[in-house]
Structures are given as structure tokens and as C-alpha cells.
Design an enzyme around this catalytic site. Structure first.
Site, PDB file in Angstrom:
ATOM      1  N   HIS A 129       2.601 -15.364  -5.494  1.00 42.49           N
ATOM      2  CA  HIS A 129       3.207 -14.209  -4.832  1.00 42.49           C
ATOM      3  C   HIS A 129       4.728 -14.421  -4.870  1.00 42.49           C
ATOM      4  CE1 HIS A 129       4.060 -10.934  -2.275  1.00 42.49           C
ATOM      5  NE2 HIS A 129       3.207 -11.151  -1.289  1.00 42.49           N
ATOM      6  N   ARG A 180       3.643  -4.850   4.183  1.00 38.64           N
ATOM      7  CA  ARG A 180       5.014  -5.274   3.923  1.00 38.64           C
ATOM      8  C   ARG A 180       5.420  -5.158   2.470  1.00 38.64           C
ATOM      9  NH1 ARG A 180       3.898  -7.326   8.134  1.00 38.64           N
ATOM     10  NH2 ARG A 180       1.938  -7.680   7.099  1.00 38.64           N
ATOM     11  N   THR A 181       4.640  -5.765   1.606  1.00 36.97           N
ATOM     12  CA  THR A 181       5.122  -5.913   0.236  1.00 36.97           C
ATOM     13  C   THR A 181       5.309  -4.555  -0.413  1.00 36.97           C
ATOM     14  OG1 THR A 181       3.992  -8.028   0.137  1.00 36.97           O
ATOM     15  CG2 THR A 181       4.692  -7.098  -1.951  1.00 36.97           C
ATOM     16  N   LYS A 204     -12.977   4.295 -11.802  1.00 36.97           N
ATOM     17  CA  LYS A 204     -13.776   4.875 -12.899  1.00 36.97           C
ATOM     18  C   LYS A 204     -14.019   3.846 -13.999  1.00 36.97           C
ATOM     19  CE  LYS A 204     -11.490   9.380 -12.386  1.00 36.97           C
ATOM     20  NZ  LYS A 204     -10.553  10.274 -13.082  1.00 36.97           N
ATOM     21  N   ARG A 214      -0.077  -5.407  -7.354  1.00 39.76           N
ATOM     22  CA  ARG A 214      -0.890  -6.370  -6.598  1.00 39.76           C
ATOM     23  C   ARG A 214      -2.340  -6.171  -6.982  1.00 39.76           C
ATOM     24  NH1 ARG A 214      -0.559  -7.635  -0.273  1.00 39.76           N
ATOM     25  NH2 ARG A 214       1.230  -8.766  -1.098  1.00 39.76           N
TER      26      ARG A 214
HETATM   27  C1  NCD Z   1       0.839 -12.340   2.099  1.00 42.76           C
HETATM   28  C2  NCD Z   1      -0.048 -12.044   0.899  1.00 42.76           C
HETATM   29  O1  NCD Z   1      -0.361 -10.887   0.623  1.00 42.76           O
HETATM   30  O2  NCD Z   1      -0.401 -13.007   0.240  1.00 42.76           O
HETATM   31  N1  NCD Z   1       1.317 -11.172   2.706  1.00 42.76           N
HETATM   32  C3  NCD Z   1       2.518 -10.687   2.295  1.00 42.76           C
HETATM   33  O3  NCD Z   1       2.635 -10.193   1.200  1.00 42.76           O
HETATM   34  N2  NCD Z   1       3.561 -10.831   3.111  1.00 42.76           N
HETATM   35  C4  NCD Z   1       0.235 -13.258   3.076  1.00 42.76           C
HETATM   36  C5  NCD Z   1      -1.106 -12.925   3.643  1.00 42.76           C
HETATM   37  O4  NCD Z   1      -1.684 -11.884   3.336  1.00 42.76           O
HETATM   38  O5  NCD Z   1      -1.586 -13.736   4.419  1.00 42.76           O
END
Ligand code: NCD
Length: 303
Positions: free
Chosen positions: A129, A51-52, A80, A101
């Protein structure tokens, strides 16, 4: 230049403006279709995501911009031995904005300190997040018409769930929010969060059974047990099915309670609940695109 590391980086007034913009984008997408023409977002994902990452990419494409990036640390020079600080200096030469991320807490912050382009924390380990929180807040605001006067239950892995940490931070600034934390003993919300709530005089309760309190909730935020952050598989297996929200449990919930979930879902919400009008977790995903469009425009100072 601004970055986004934590939802608190934006004041409540700034968030309001961002949500208004997101709602205008929802209503008039064509108005924004070329706003980012010639701009690039780099999505640097050192940890799994569906999703993100795709939401950021869709957001930039909807704005007429383009996307570069990687979706796996092994396909980047991290494999590396390159540091995040060096990588962001390189990415700054290629892109106008970066969503990052990383499995390590604080990685996005390190990147931001060396970056010459805005950096968005798209999840740093079990820490924060913020763009999921913007998504959650926009969903609540759009469907309930307000961000105050709620009893909210947060259920599942409150220890490692970064979306939970960011959401509590963000909601702690709105009036009359009552938190109920629902988790097994081992996955309780971290002390630094409950200490912050106590300091601010914000009421919270901690319970183990969802059935005991579901009838009191205006909002229920379900989360999965964060397998990748466990030290051993045995503990994960023991805790993974601790909560399963099903039709039976939903019978006791208020008629207008909303069920949110950042997704991915594993077993914690039975698929039979998906057709319940109170289940809004797939709508939430759509709001995530609007709010990321609004965020990109804001950080690039195009509004
Ligand atoms: C979440 C995350 O990555 O923290 N997912 C997301 O970005 N929607 C929640 C999860 O992974 O449980």
C-alpha cells in the site's frame, strides 16, 4: 511513463523531492490550485475504502482536476467477468491517471502492464500500500524532522497488514532504524520480510507484549486485525482485541513518542488516547492529501 506499485519504485532522493513538494503544497496551496486543470483521475476501487479513495479524489480536486471512478467491484464490469487488464485499457481512454485498489495481490501490477496512463497501487490484497507509506513517511518527517535514527514498533496484524509491509520496505533504506514487531504468534510479519532485513543487516526483534517494550519506542505504528483476509471468523474473533492501547499503557511511553495508525481503527486504540498530543493518526490523514497531490503532479510530469 511511471507507475507506483511499491514504495521502492522511488529512490530515497526522489522521495525526498516528493516530500519537499508536499510540504510546499501544504504551505502554498494556492500555487497548485490549477496545476491539473483539464486532467482526470480514475479511482478504481474493487475493495472498501474511505480515506484512500477520498484522499485521491480530494487531492485531484485541490489541483483543479476532476474525478471519475467506481467504489465497489459490484458496480463495475468486474461483476460481469471483465478482467483488470481489459478494464484498465478502457479507463486509459477516459482518464490521465488511475488509482486502483483490489483484493488480489499483484492486480495493480497487471493493470500497469496494460495501461497507457500511470497506475497507482492503492492497496493490493495483503501485499503493498505504497501511498499509505508515503503518508506515513511524510508525517514522520514533518513531525520529527527526519527519517533516520528511530526505534519503531509495529503492532497488530503484521501478517496481513499491507501498510506494515510497505512501511518496513521503505524504512529499510534509512540509516539506523531498529524494528520491533509486536504481534500474536499467528499474525507475525511474513518470513520474506524478516529475511530481507537479515540480508541487509537491519536489526529487528519480535515480541508479543506491547507493555514489554513500549518505553523503548520513538514511533509506534498500530494496525487493526485485517478481518477480511482471515479464512475463518473464529480466528478473527479470538485475535481482534489482542492489543488495546490505552492511557495506562501510554504512561510508560516516551514523552515524544508518536502514535501512528493508517486507520480505520477498530478497538486497538482506545478513544481516550485520541487527546494525547502523541496521537497523530488524524494529522496523518491530512498529510495523505498533500503527498497524493505531490504524487499526482510527479507522475503526470507537471513539476
Ligand atoms: C489501510 C488499508 O487499506 O490497508 N487503510 C488505509 O488505506 N488507510 C489499513 C487498514 O485497512 O487496516
Amino acid at each position: 511513463m511511471r507507475h507506483l506499485m511499491n514504495p521502492l519504485d522511488f529512490s530515497v532522493e526522489e522521495l525526498d523531492k516528493l516530500f519537499e513538494l508536499a510540504m510546499d503544497i501544504e504551505k502554498n496551496p494556492e500555487k497548485y490550485a490549477d496545476k491539473c486543470a483539464g486532467k482526470k483521475i480514475a479511482t478504481c476501487f474493487y475493495e472498501a475504502s474511505t480515506r484512500t479513495r477520498l484522499s485521491f479524489e480530494a487531492a485531484m480536486i485541490n489541483l483543479g482536476g476532476s474525478v471519475i471512478g467506481f467504489s465497489d467491484a459490484n458496480s463495475s464490469s468486474a461483476s460481469k467477468g471483465e478482467s483488470v487488464s481489459d478494464t484498465i485499457r478502457v479507463i486509459s481512454c477516459f482518464a490521465d491517471i488511475c488509482a486502483m485498489r483490489h483484493p488480489k495481490e499483484g492486480a495493480a501490477m497487471v493493470a500497469a502492464s496494460k495501461s497507457s496512463i500511470p497506475v497507482i497501487n492503492a492497496g493490493d490484497g495483503g501485499h503493498q500500500h505504497p501511498t499509505q507509506t508515503l503518508t506515513d513517511l511524510l508525517t514522520i518527517r514533518s513531525l520529527k524532522g527526519r527519517l533516520n535514527h528511530f526505534t519503531i514498533g509495529l503492532c497488530g496484524d503484521l501478517k496481513f497488514g499491507r501498510t506494515v509491509h510497505s512501511l518496513i520496505n521503505a524504512l529499510s533504506r534509512y540509516e539506523d532504524i531498529h524494528f520491533i514487531f509486536i504481534s500474536p504468534e499467528e499474525l507475525r510479519v511474513p518470513d520474506y520480510i524478516t529475511e530481507m532485513l537479515t540480508e541487509k543487516g537491519i536489526p529487528y526483534e519480535e515480541v508479543i507484549k506491547l507493555e514489554d517494550i513500549i518505553d523503548r519506542l520513538d514511533l509506534l505504528y498500530m494496525t487493526r486485525v485485517q478481518r477480511e483476509r482471515f479464512f475463518n471468523e473464529e480466528d478473527y474473533v479470538r485475535l481482534k482485541d489482542f492489543y488495546i492501547l490505552d492511557k495506562k499503557k501510554m504512561e510508560a511511553a516516551k514523552e515524544d513518542m508518536l502514535i501512528l495508525h493508517p486507520l480505520p481503527r477498530v478497538n486497538e486504540i482506545s478513544v481516550e488516547v485520541d487527546d494525547d498530543p502523541r496521537a497523530v493518526y488524524f494529522k496523518q490523514v491530512q498529510y495523505g492529501v498533500y503527498v497524493r497531490m505531490a504524487l499526482i503532479l510527479t507522475l503526470l510530469e507537471l513539476v
